[in-house]
Design a protein around this motif. Structure first.
Motif, PDB file in Angstrom:
ATOM      1  N   LEU A 298       0.837  -1.205   0.000  1.00  0.00           N
ATOM      2  CA  LEU A 298       0.000   0.000   0.000  1.00  0.00           C
ATOM      3  C   LEU A 298       0.866   1.247   0.000  1.00  0.00           C
ATOM      4  CD1 LEU A 298      -2.765  -1.122   2.521  1.00  0.00           C
ATOM      5  CD2 LEU A 298      -2.951  -0.919   0.033  1.00  0.00           C
TER       6      LEU A 298
ATOM      7  N   LEU B  64      -7.585   3.193  -4.350  1.00  0.00           N
ATOM      8  CA  LEU B  64      -7.564   2.912  -2.906  1.00  0.00           C
ATOM      9  C   LEU B  64      -8.675   3.698  -2.211  1.00  0.00           C
ATOM     10  CD1 LEU B  64      -3.697   2.910  -2.176  1.00  0.00           C
ATOM     11  CD2 LEU B  64      -5.249   0.936  -2.156  1.00  0.00           C
TER      12      LEU B  64
ATOM     13  N   ALA C 202      -7.904   7.196   0.982  1.00  0.00           N
ATOM     14  CA  ALA C 202      -6.803   6.234   0.801  1.00  0.00           C
ATOM     15  C   ALA C 202      -6.038   6.071   2.111  1.00  0.00           C
ATOM     16  CB  ALA C 202      -5.873   6.690  -0.319  1.00  0.00           C
TER      17      ALA C 202
END
Ligand code: ZN
Length: 391
Positions: free
Chosen positions: A299, A310, A329
């Motif tokens: 990520l 995201l 996100a």
């Protein structure tokens, strides 16, 4: 994203608590003799197999139990199962039934393909980049997959992962024809799965949902499935680990895993799965644990380039309304960090047995289909730096 895609999935999916009771009726649509791959001795010990065998018998199906395999299949495993099937003259009217985790389903998928594609002598001939690069051109023996661990999603994918010893790698045999014909998911079968396996396989599913969603090769139907899967898995994984008998939690995680398999089969994966493959080969780290360790890093690596997807996942799967893409996100990344913390996911590679001198092997071993789909392209030096910082 332009609307231009294909979508592959099992022909028939039967999902529901207790629906293993329908196994006889479901299985007889595939044949009259089942060759069965069981994924663990627990299924024998806790009576699950005896019950399922009775259901098959009620459907008029005879069963032959193949050797039980509780680790990822090797070339020798697949070849020996195939030669046994040949000795039994397995053919029309026969089918494979895999009950268990990803390893047993992969073994059955590979053997089913090898049985009909007799232009190859060993599974090695079909593994990508290993043998003679033969293709699966004839439909495999029919197959019914019953996943019991709520994890890998391999029941819905078109490949089987096989361990190769020289050189030590994991490689796939792959064909759209290898998607199991029928998938029967009874989440009640997962009740006996340990908290640890529940945690790792659940994190595998979550990683698959996120990586397939943000993949360079993401497609619309799998993305819709990934969103749905994540809205189930994020709120329920902690309960499934804490209270394995929870019907709602087991249903949510089994469904999320199935959706993650359909998503990855069509969209591919990314960084975490790329490195997880290498961690499996060189340090024997269980697949789900490796994914759980690498997901926060994946990520971070993809944060800038994949902010929008995201944010879309966060808006769908997390409770409060989030305004900007950046806020959303960030919220998803925070949630994954807190999940890894709650599930005691190790953060250092040395905690799972990686030695500093293995970094070069890990970098080389991380290259493959999964890494190719990662949104952010990393060169070897960048990958080395990221893994070195995790030692
Ligand atoms: Zn996975």
């Amino acid at each position: 994203m332009t609307l231009d895609y294909e979508f592959l999935s099992p022909q028939r999916i039967v999902f529901g608590w207790g629906r293993r009771r329908e196994l006889g009726d479901i299985a007889k649509t595939l044949g009259q003799r089942a060759f069965v791959v069981l994924g663990s001795r627990t299924l024998e010990r806790n009576g699950s197999w005896a019950e399922l065998r009775q259901r098959l018998s009620d459907g008029g199906i005879t069963t032959e139990l193949l050797p039980i395999l509780s680790r990822e299949p090797t070339i020798a495993d697949v070849d020996s199962v195939t030669s046994y099937l040949r000795s039994q003259r397995a053919g029309p009217g026969d089918f494979l039934l895999a009950i268990g985790g990803g390893a047993s389903i992969d073994l059955a998928k590979a053997a089913a393909a090898l049985m009909t594609n007799i232009h190859g002598h060993s599974i090695r001939d079909f593994l990508e980049g290993v043998g003679r690069s033969l293709q699966v051109t004839i439909p495999p023996l029919p197959m019914l997959a019953m996943p019991t661990t709520g994890g890998t999603g391999t029941e819905a994918t078109k490949n089987a992962v096989i361990s190769v010893d020289r050189p030590p790698v994991k490689k796939s045999i792959r064909s759209p024809m290898m998607v199991p014909r029928v998938v029967l998911v009874d989440p009640e079968l997962a009740v006996s799965v340990s908290p640890e396996t529940t945690a790792w396989t659940g994190m595998d599913a979550i990683t698959q949902l996120i990586e397939s969603y943000i993949s360079k090769n993401a497609k619309p139907i799998p993305q819709a499935l990934a969103i749905h899967g994540l809205t189930l898995a994020l709120p329920w994984i902690r309960t499934a680990v804490r209270d394995g008998a929870s019907r709602l939690a087991r249903e949510a995680m089994a469904h999320a895993a199935l959706l993650s398999g359909m998503a990855l089969a069509n969209s591919g994966l990314g960084f975490a799965h790329g490195v997880a493959a290498a961690l499996g080969v060189f340090a024997d780290v269980p697949h789900g644990l490796a994914c759980a360790m690498m997901l926060p890093v994946a990520l971070r690596v993809n944060r800038a380039i994949a902010e929008k997807p995201l944010a879309e996942l966060a808006r769908a799967a997390l409770p409060p309304a989030l305004r900007s893409d950046t806020e959303a996100a960030d919220a998803l990344i925070r949630e994954i960090h807190s999940l890894c913390h709650d599930l005691n996911v190790p953060t250092r590679l040395q905690q799972v047995g990686v030695r500093p001198e293995q970094l070069g092997d890990l970098v080389a071993g991380s290259r493959g289909n999964s890494m190719n789909g990662n949104p952010c392209q990393l060169n070897d030096a960048e990958l080395h730096t990221i893994l070195e910082a995790m030692l």
